[in-house]
Design an enzyme around this catalytic site. Structure first.
Site, PDB file in Angstrom:
ATOM      1  N   GLU A  22     -10.426  11.373  13.509  1.00 23.42           N
ATOM      2  CA  GLU A  22      -9.962  10.247  12.700  1.00 23.42           C
ATOM      3  C   GLU A  22      -9.854   8.976  13.549  1.00 23.42           C
ATOM      4  O   GLU A  22     -10.134   7.881  13.077  1.00 23.42           O
ATOM      5  CB  GLU A  22      -8.597  10.552  12.089  1.00 23.42           C
ATOM      6  CG  GLU A  22      -8.628  11.662  11.060  1.00 23.42           C
ATOM      7  CD  GLU A  22      -7.251  11.945  10.522  1.00 23.42           C
ATOM      8  OE1 GLU A  22      -7.004  11.596   9.355  1.00 23.42           O
ATOM      9  OE2 GLU A  22      -6.418  12.496  11.281  1.00 23.42           O
ATOM     10  N   TYR A  54       1.427 -15.269   0.193  1.00 27.40           N
ATOM     11  CA  TYR A  54       0.625 -14.064  -0.031  1.00 27.40           C
ATOM     12  C   TYR A  54      -0.489 -13.916   1.009  1.00 27.40           C
ATOM     13  O   TYR A  54      -0.724 -12.829   1.531  1.00 27.40           O
ATOM     14  CB  TYR A  54      -0.054 -14.090  -1.409  1.00 27.40           C
ATOM     15  CG  TYR A  54       0.840 -14.151  -2.593  1.00 27.40           C
ATOM     16  CD1 TYR A  54       1.506 -13.022  -3.035  1.00 27.40           C
ATOM     17  CD2 TYR A  54       1.003 -15.331  -3.303  1.00 27.40           C
ATOM     18  CE1 TYR A  54       2.315 -13.063  -4.155  1.00 27.40           C
ATOM     19  CE2 TYR A  54       1.809 -15.388  -4.422  1.00 27.40           C
ATOM     20  CZ  TYR A  54       2.461 -14.253  -4.840  1.00 27.40           C
ATOM     21  OH  TYR A  54       3.265 -14.292  -5.943  1.00 27.40           O
ATOM     22  N   GLU A  73       3.434   7.050   8.250  1.00 27.15           N
ATOM     23  CA  GLU A  73       4.829   6.607   8.289  1.00 27.15           C
ATOM     24  C   GLU A  73       5.014   5.506   9.326  1.00 27.15           C
ATOM     25  O   GLU A  73       5.716   4.510   9.083  1.00 27.15           O
ATOM     26  CB  GLU A  73       5.759   7.786   8.626  1.00 27.15           C
ATOM     27  CG  GLU A  73       5.825   8.857   7.556  1.00 27.15           C
ATOM     28  CD  GLU A  73       4.753   9.939   7.658  1.00 27.15           C
ATOM     29  OE1 GLU A  73       4.951  11.001   7.042  1.00 27.15           O
ATOM     30  OE2 GLU A  73       3.720   9.724   8.324  1.00 27.15           O
ATOM     31  N   LYS A  99      -4.270   6.851   2.660  1.00 24.43           N
ATOM     32  CA  LYS A  99      -5.529   7.192   3.327  1.00 24.43           C
ATOM     33  C   LYS A  99      -6.450   7.652   2.215  1.00 24.43           C
ATOM     34  O   LYS A  99      -6.173   8.635   1.525  1.00 24.43           O
ATOM     35  CB  LYS A  99      -5.320   8.296   4.355  1.00 24.43           C
ATOM     36  CG  LYS A  99      -6.585   8.654   5.119  1.00 24.43           C
ATOM     37  CD  LYS A  99      -6.346   9.765   6.122  1.00 24.43           C
ATOM     38  CE  LYS A  99      -5.484   9.266   7.248  1.00 24.43           C
ATOM     39  NZ  LYS A  99      -5.415  10.232   8.378  1.00 24.43           N
TER      40      LYS A  99
END
Length: 117
Positions: A22, A54, A73, A99
């Site tokens: 990954e 924004y 997290e 993900k």
């Protein structure tokens, strides 16, 4: 008065993950957030300098997401910290990090975490 802004579906390609593959190959992620703060003064004066911008918030999220970490997290927590550093008047919010193509043997649309504070 509780007021919020939302940014939904920010798509980012980066290298988060516990597995070495990954970190090397990367993956697509989606970040959505809601930021709670009193934007009454900005609304009354119609002044972007008095609110959470924004575009700037999106840039902060994108920049934070480019720094690889093992856990979603950790990514959500880093995003929270960076946004609070820029706008200390944020009173709370919600950050969701997904993900989009996790390396599972069973197909799933996404996995993710949500941080509410």
């Amino acid at each position: 008065m509780k007021t919020s802004i939302e940014i939904n579906g920010l798509k980012i390609f980066t290298n988060h993950g516990v597995l070495t593959q990954e970190r090397v190959v990367g993956n697509k992620f989606e970040v959505s957030l809601r930021l709670d703060y009193d934007f009454a003064e900005a609304a009354v004066h119609d002044d972007v300098a008095l609110t959470v911008n924004y575009a700037e918030a999106t840039d902060i999220v994108s920049r934070v997401m480019t720094v690889p970490c093992g856990l979603l997290e950790a990514a959500a927590w880093r995003i929270r910290d960076a946004l609070l550093a820029r706008w200390p008047t944020i009173e709370g919010g919600r950050i969701t990090v997904l993900k989009l193509h996790p390396p599972f043997t069973i197909p799933v649309t996404s996995v993710g975490v949500t941080l509410d504070w």
